[in-house]
Design an enzyme around this catalytic site. Structure first.
Site, PDB file in Angstrom:
ATOM      1  CG  ASP A 163      -2.283  -0.535   0.884  1.00 13.31           C
ATOM      2  OD1 ASP A 163      -2.794  -0.133  -0.167  1.00 13.31           O
ATOM      3  OD2 ASP A 163      -2.802  -1.347   1.660  1.00 13.31           O
ATOM      4  CG  ASP A 164       1.060   3.907  -2.657  1.00 14.35           C
ATOM      5  OD1 ASP A 164       1.639   3.295  -3.557  1.00 14.35           O
ATOM      6  OD2 ASP A 164       0.030   4.579  -2.813  1.00 14.35           O
ATOM      7  CB  ALA A 165       4.655   1.150   3.000  1.00 14.98           C
TER       8      ALA A 165
END
Lengths: 374, 600
Positions: free
Chosen positions: B217-219
């Site tokens: 998730d975009d981390a």
């Protein structure tokens, strides 16, 4: 198959009918087993006491509603006609608006008719104002008269003659003599106050003279649905359309709640609320259980009239003054309650949340009664 | 004949509008008319509009005459030698400025190749259609427009070298990146805007792969070795300001260490950092609660018992101290005067910010994310040559967002780093992908930028080849340490006795209307009651009149102010906010009678 008495009172009619149907050819003992199992399942499926149906319903309709806002397709076009769909339509229905933005009808016809015939019927429905069938209005200033040139093709399309049009004009315009010559109807002012101004006003009035069709039906569109043709109309006039002999009155509907309520009664209106909301939901690809919407429709129609979910409708009939006050215009409700000396029994959710008491639902509903030793 | 309007006002008529407009344009190009004038002939309305007022957005374009651009090679050479400048070109009539109205009558070619005899103007560069930030977006023509917008918006939030005089400034909520770098993949705009003088990011080695779900998730996963070596380190500045206000009656605030007699005196410890003048000493390490500027104010009003009080002159404590969760080192103290002529003390605090889990980063392609894990260098994946990436970016961020420019920059950055040169990524005029690939291959690498990599924990070779390269990453101003917030117990509001709102006030996290509904829907009635217990009170209620009674602590007795002492009074539990509501009913003239009955 006969159903034993002890079971008859347990089930609603629909299930009893289903049981009678599916129980055909079963032995008594087997049928008994079926009944037992059905009863068990039926009891399981029922809502338990203390279940918060209203709120769950609200959430179940509200949550998909938030997704709907993001969707731009609030207006679905049925070819030339624009129909309000999506969130605006839902708001319109649930608020119980008197005038809706796009009234529409679906007119079913008796028997199987050819496309040509349907088209003719459709044009009979369509409201025709004089302006539509007129080619030109010629104002004669000298004689204070107007020559109305009719369009032949438009007339025949609607199976009208210039004579009938002339009659209509005669009825509509007072203080004038109406004469007809071929396709020209001449209107000559006669009254004392006949002036150029009056003549001009008469011309404008003539444009809006109702000639034929049904009032309120702005547009008609014959559409093939499955095997038959139906007529979709923009504008609604259920009462008059149903009076026509070629219309199948059992299936013809309007989307105007109040009209359906006036013509067909509350039950029809209730069903219309359900159908219309479900239609929007399905259109948006949202999956909402009908029973939530049924509950809303029931609430809106309980006392035989349609009430919207607004502060003037359903909310105004809440028993608790505190609950009413917590939903829009609090001061108004509190003062009204004070004037009549209302007593709030704290039987519902909002009031109890306000007082920091357990809400009478779910685990808050049952109470254990113990005798306290003094 | 057509009407002529000057700045929207009717001026007169001309016989031949086309010739009139042409002559204005011609005169303007010959510098006989002001260059700021623009004309448009609207043939539908048969009107000529002339604009010369300020406030119009205008755009420079190269003139085209007879299918040829007036900008010649000779001009270009002269420009390169700096013999002529932009203003010379404008003066010579090679470039002219058009406003929105005159643009209507212009036929502008996008590139020099497509110029025909019909064209009137030529775009200087396709890049002019973008603003500054978007021009800094490399390879923007390879990425969806929405992403480009996001990417250029993100750049505005990047930390960097925001002002050269930062040491003299007192700015609110500002950060400075410690070791900013010039991007390897540049666009023309980086040079035009002199980006190297105020860069705002760093070139890092990026591998596009998963890392045990820590970059879901975009981390982002970043290398601890890089962080320890100073990657994305920044300093956060926050000012504390206090003004010596003057009040009526000649009373003034006083900046000093407050006396112990002062009303609201904290404790000696809190004033420990203050110097004699009441201002904190530079380089002191302060934390929440510490006083930065000591100040006392005159008493608000002398009234009531104060007049008979011997110590009636007690002043109020009004020092500026650090709020909940704030800390830092005193960087700079400025004593000056406010616009009202009052003495003004400004103290700047500094705080070093080392990247931590939750800090926000972005590339220049709208690919923002927060740090999900900081990995020990030993556990980082490494390439066959032993290189460990600084940052691991999740491949799931690519397909749906279609940021092809992100991948191209990675490739370009790799070449730039290996060949020791800058790579041109100017939108529409960038270096070609095929050329870049060829160059990468000639440098001895796989032309698609992938490399064999090994798992840092197990040492096993990854089955897939990993796309690794250099990218310009920006640290964004949203850092967790400014946002982290939790509360169990804490301050409450005076009026409602409910928890305060907001992080700065150590406030509660509200269980809102819709959240409440979920509790109700679950039938969790008693849990709901407990959640709303924050302001519950026990109130004595008179059973006679149903109004709230009074408990006299001194006599240990309850009595009803309306019915007297001889009535049944019961204690009930309700939310304080409701008690307040009842009080408000009373002010409305409404009698809120509580009818008590036993619950059981």
């Amino acid at each position: 198959m006969n159903i034993p008495k002890e079971y008859l009172n347990e089930f609603p009619e629909k299930i009893i009918d289903d049981l009678k149907e599916s129980g055909k050819g079963l032995t008594d003992s087997k049928f008994k087993k079926v009944l037992e199992k059905t009863l068990e399942e039926y009891k399981k499926a029922r809502i338990t006491p203390g279940e918060c149906v209203g709120l769950v319903g609200a959430e179940s309709i509200g949550e998909p509603g938030t997704q709907m806002t993001l969707n731009t397709f609030h207006f679905a076009g049925v070819s030339e006609m624009n129909v309000t769909m999506g969130l605006p339509r839902i708001i319109e229905i649930l608020d119980g608006r008197k005038t809706i933005s796009t009234p529409m009808m679906e007119v079913y016809l008796k028997g199987k008719l050819s496309g040509e015939k349907v088209k003719a019927h459709a044009l009979m429905l369509k409201e025709t104002l004089l302006g539509v069938v007129v080619d030109e209005f010629n104002i004669d200033i000298a004689d204070l008269k107007i020559d109305v040139l009719l369009k032949e093709d438009k007339l025949t399309e609607r199976s009208l003659t210039s004579a009938t049009v002339a009659n209509v004009i005669k009825k509509a315009i007072k203080k004038a003599t109406v004469t007809k010559e071929d396709n020209t109807v001449t209107v000559k002012l006669t009254g004392k106050d006949a002036s150029l101004n009056e003549l001009y006003r008469t011309k404008e009035k003539l444009k809006d003279v109702f000639v034929s069709g049904i009032k309120g039906i702005k547009e008609v569109l014959p559409v093939k649905r499955k095997e038959e043709f139906i007529i979709i109309t923009a504008g609604s006039n259920l009462n008059e359309v149903m009076a026509l002999d070629f219309v199948d009155t059992t299936r013809t509907t309007s989307n105007d709640l109040y009209e359906v309520h006036a013509v067909l009664g509350v039950e029809a209106a209730r069903q219309l609320i359900i159908d219309e909301v479900m239609k929007v939901m399905e259109n948006q690809g949202l999956n909402v259980d009908v029973r939530h919407i049924m509950l809303v429709a029931d609430t809106m129609c309980v006392n035989g009239n349609i009430k919207g979910i607004t502060r003037y409708g359903v909310v105004s009939e809440k028993s608790s003054a505190l609950a009413r006050a917590s939903f829009e215009t609090p001061v108004k409700h509190i003062l009204a309650a004070a004037l009549t000396g209302e007593r709030d029994e704290l039987t519902s959710v909002v009031e109890n949340v306000m007082l920091n008491q357990p809400v009478p639902l779910g685990t808050g509903l049952p109470g254990l009664v113990t005798e306290v030793k003094k | 004949m057509s009407d002529v309007f000057l700045n929207g006002k009717y001026l007169g008529k001309v016989d031949d509008p086309k010739a009139f407009v042409a002559s204005i344009k011609d005169e303007r190009r010959k510098n006989k008319l002001a260059g700021s004038a623009n004309v448009l002939y609207n043939d539908e309305q048969n009107e000529v509009y002339v604009f010369s007022a300020g406030g119009r957005l205008r755009k420079p374009l190269i003139l085209v005459k007879d299918g040829k651009s007036l900008m010649t090679e000779q001009h270009e050479k002269q420009l390169e030698k700096k013999e002529i400048s932009w203003t010379d070109l404008v003066k010579q009539g090679v470039i002219e400025y058009l406003d929105a109205s005159e643009e209507e009558s212009a036929y502008v070619a996008f590139t020099e190749e497509e110029v025909t005899a019909d064209h009137t103007h030529l775009e200087i560069s396709p890049l002019v259609m973008f603003g500054l930030c978007t021009s800094l977006f490399p390879f923007a023509n390879f990425t969806q427009g929405t992403r480009v917008s996001i990417g250029s918006k993100n750049q505005k939030q990047a930390l960097g070298f925001y002002a050269a005089n930062y040491q003299l400034r007192i700015d609110m909520d500002i950060s400075l990146l410690h070791t900013p770098q010039v991007p390897i993949v540049k666009s023309v705009m980086h040079d035009v805007a002199e980006y190297e003088k105020h860069p705002s990011g760093q070139n890092v080695i990026v591998a596009i792969m998963g890392y045990d779900g820590y970059n879901m998730d975009d981390a982002l996963v970043i290398n601890k070795a890089s962080v320890d070596r100073g990657l994305a380190r920044s300093t956060y500045y926050r000012p504390v300001v206090s003004e010596e206000l003057r009040y009526s009656g000649g009373l003034t605030d006083e900046i000093s260490i407050p006396d112990k007699e002062v009303k609201g005196y904290k404790s000696e410890k809190d004033y420990a950092f203050l110097e004699e003048d009441g201002i904190i000493s530079v380089e002191s390490n302060v934390k929440e609660g510490d006083v930065i500027i000591g100040k006392t104010s005159p008493p608000r009003f002398l009234s009531g018992l104060d007049e008979y009080n011997l110590a009636s002159s007690t002043r109020r404590e009004s020092s500026s101290s650090l709020k909940h969760g704030e800390k830092g080192i005193v960087d700079f103290v400025l004593v000056s005067e406010s616009s009202n002529g009052n003495r003004l003390i400004q103290v700047r605090l500094r705080e070093q910010r080392i990247p931590e889990v939750g800090d926000k980063f972005t590339s220049r392609h709208g690919q923002k994310g927060v740090i999900g894990l900081i990995v020990n260098p030993g556990d980082m994946p490494f390439t066959a040559s032993g290189l460990t990436p600084d940052l691991i970016f999740s491949p799931h961020g690519i397909p749906t967002r279609m940021t092809v420019s992100h991948l191209l920059e990675l490739l370009g950055g790799k070449i730039g780093a290996l060949a020791g040169r800058f790579v041109d990524g100017t939108t529409f005029e960038s270096e070609k992908e095929a050329d870049l690939r060829k160059e990468l291959a000639s440098l001895g690498f796989r032309d698609n930028g992938t490399e064999t990599m090994y798992n840092g924990i197990t040492g096993k070779k990854y089955k897939a080849r990993i796309f690794v390269g250099n990218m310009y990453y920006l640290k964004l101003r949203h850092m967790v340490s400014n946002k982290l917030h939790a509360r169990a117990r804490g301050p409450i509001q005076l009026l409602t006795r409910q928890p305060t709102e907001g992080r700065a006030k150590e406030g509660g996290l509200r269980l809102g209307e819709m959240e409440k509904d979920t509790f109700v829907a679950h039938g969790a009635s008693l849990l709901l009651k407990e959640r709303f217990d924050s302001d519950k009170t026990i109130v004595p209620v008179c059973e006679e009149c149903g109004l709230i009674a009074v408990y006299d602590n001194y006599k240990d007795k309850t009595f009803c102010p309306t019915c007297g002492g001889d009535v049944n009074i019961s204690n009930i539990e309700l939310s304080y906010a409701f008690k307040l509501l009842l009080d408000e009913f009373k002010t409305l003239g409404v009698y809120p009678k509580l009818n008590l009955s036993n619950k059981y």
